[in-house]
Design an enzyme around this catalytic site. Structure first.
Site, PDB file in Angstrom:
ATOM      1  N   THR A  90       0.933  -1.084   0.138  1.00 43.65           N
ATOM      2  CA  THR A  90       0.043   0.066  -0.023  1.00 43.65           C
ATOM      3  C   THR A  90       0.956   1.223  -0.138  1.00 43.65           C
ATOM      4  O   THR A  90       0.575   2.351  -0.353  1.00 43.65           O
ATOM      5  CB  THR A  90      -0.894   0.029   1.271  1.00 43.65           C
ATOM      6  OG1 THR A  90      -1.646  -1.344   1.062  1.00 43.65           O
ATOM      7  CG2 THR A  90      -1.935   1.002   1.388  1.00 43.65           C
ATOM      8  N   TYR A 116       5.028 -12.369   4.977  1.00 41.13           N
ATOM      9  CA  TYR A 116       3.857 -11.664   4.286  1.00 41.13           C
ATOM     10  C   TYR A 116       3.651 -12.711   3.067  1.00 41.13           C
ATOM     11  O   TYR A 116       4.314 -12.625   2.224  1.00 41.13           O
ATOM     12  CB  TYR A 116       4.171 -10.356   3.872  1.00 41.13           C
ATOM     13  CG  TYR A 116       3.070  -9.720   2.931  1.00 41.13           C
ATOM     14  CD1 TYR A 116       1.812 -10.108   2.828  1.00 41.13           C
ATOM     15  CD2 TYR A 116       3.191  -8.405   2.350  1.00 41.13           C
ATOM     16  CE1 TYR A 116       0.737  -9.393   2.089  1.00 41.13           C
ATOM     17  CE2 TYR A 116       2.491  -7.573   1.745  1.00 41.13           C
ATOM     18  CZ  TYR A 116       1.162  -8.156   1.692  1.00 41.13           C
ATOM     19  OH  TYR A 116       0.163  -7.322   1.032  1.00 41.13           O
ATOM     20  N   LYS A 159       1.189 -12.373   7.990  1.00 40.46           N
ATOM     21  CA  LYS A 159       0.213 -11.452   7.376  1.00 40.46           C
ATOM     22  C   LYS A 159      -0.322 -12.253   6.202  1.00 40.46           C
ATOM     23  O   LYS A 159       0.325 -12.678   5.288  1.00 40.46           O
ATOM     24  CB  LYS A 159       0.636 -10.349   6.992  1.00 40.46           C
ATOM     25  CG  LYS A 159      -0.573  -9.333   5.967  1.00 40.46           C
ATOM     26  CD  LYS A 159       0.158  -8.281   5.439  1.00 40.46           C
ATOM     27  CE  LYS A 159      -1.036  -7.570   4.824  1.00 40.46           C
ATOM     28  NZ  LYS A 159      -0.587  -6.152   3.902  1.00 40.46           N
ATOM     29  N   ILE A 192      -3.767  -6.161   9.103  1.00 44.52           N
ATOM     30  CA  ILE A 192      -2.671  -5.259   8.455  1.00 44.52           C
ATOM     31  C   ILE A 192      -3.535  -4.629   7.456  1.00 44.52           C
ATOM     32  O   ILE A 192      -3.824  -5.324   6.437  1.00 44.52           O
ATOM     33  CB  ILE A 192      -1.482  -5.765   7.918  1.00 44.52           C
ATOM     34  CG1 ILE A 192      -0.760  -6.074   9.369  1.00 44.52           C
ATOM     35  CG2 ILE A 192      -0.589  -4.711   7.210  1.00 44.52           C
ATOM     36  CD1 ILE A 192       0.896  -6.741   8.939  1.00 44.52           C
TER      37      ILE A 192
END
Length: 297
Positions: free
Chosen positions: A49, A137, A165, A208
């Site tokens: 992001t 992740y 995540k 997250i």
């Protein structure tokens, strides 16, 4: 910092930019401070992001350092330290440690499609490089490779690999990981705002979040409600934000959330190429979702 601090609503920060694509550091500082005061449980700079693929190494390092300075110990800073080069990821993790980050988020290497053994060696090498807690992740939609439950359990043998995540959108996965990793606490954080309550019910401890860029107080309250056993309250917030979650992925992240932030006066909408400005129908969808959720008049 105790890894149990990595829970609740953790914002995957946008990187505010000026109209010419340069970094808006003053705007970024205000935005990060607002995230803290609105109740976010943590922040992740320079992740997906945050447009990490289009940042220079120098910009990446400056953003991590500046985030740590602005947060000033009030909540955890989990620095993005992902790369498809293991040596580069090690360098990012070491820099994060040197400037005072509380942990690192390391994405599965993308484009070069490592095997499960390659994934294992990548994460173990990065974890060996510093004494920071490392969160895996797993986002196969962007990295192509999916870290298997078995590989994740192998990785979890490392003392500093403390969680994941999970952006697989597979709600069986948190149950499978919980069964596979029993020898120590292993934090599971959702990477999908739209299924967060279901993920928490399956054993997750937080998210997250993209949506918390624009609705941090509501996202934080959802997690507090869940932690307090107020399931109906958590579901009510999820229902309120459901159309927002969907709209923020009507085009490639972070284009829609940056446009939403611009409508709310939080940051400009500029993204760096190859991310293009949102199409008009996407803009309308984002505006309607924000209005429907009571975030925009």
């Amino acid at each position: 910092m105790e890894t149990t601090m990595f829970k609740g609503s953790i914002t995957a920060l946008i990187t505010p930019m000026n109209d010419d694509g340069s970094l808006d550091f003053s705007g970024f500082g205000r935005f990060v401070d607002w995230q803290v005061t609105e109740g976010s449980s943590g922040v992740v700079p320079v992740g997906t992001t945050g447009e990490s693929p289009t940042l220079t190494h120098e910009e990446h390092a400056r953003i991590v350092e500046y985030t740590v300075q602005v947060v000033a110990g009030r909540i955890p800073v989990i620095a993005g330290a992902g790369s498809n080069s293991t040596a580069e990821a090690v360098g990012m993790a070491r820099h994060a440690k040197s400037v005072g980050a509380d942990g690192v988020l390391v994405v599965a290497p993308y484009y070069n499609k490592p095997t499960q053994e390659g994934l294992y060696r990548h994460f173990m090498t990065v974890a060996d490089a510093t004494d920071l807690p490392l969160i895996i992740y797993n986002i196969p939609g962007r990295s192509v490779v999916d870290i298997s439950v078995e590989t994740m359990a192998r990785m979890a043998q490392h003392a500093r690999i403390v969680g994941v995540k999970d952006a697989t959108a597979n709600l069986l996965r948190p149950l499978q990981v919980r069964r596979a990793i029993r020898h120590k606490p292993f934090t599971q954080l959702s990477g999908e705002d739209g299924t967060v309550v279901s993920f928490l019910a399956a054993g997750g401890e937080g998210c997250i979040s993209v949506t918390s860029n624009i609705a941090p107080r509501l996202c934080a309250e959802l997690h507090r409600a869940w932690q307090d056993g107020r399931v109906a309250d958590a579901m009510a917030i999820q229902d309120r934000l459901s159309a927002v979650h969907d709209a923020l992925f009507c085009e490639s992240n972070p284009g829609p959330v940056k446009y939403a932030a611009s409508l709310l006066g939080l940051a400009g909408e500029t993204c760096r190429l190859p991310l293009a400005p949102l199409a008009e129908d996407s803009r309308m969808r984002v505006r309607e979702a924000l209005t429907g959720a009571g975030l925009l008049n």
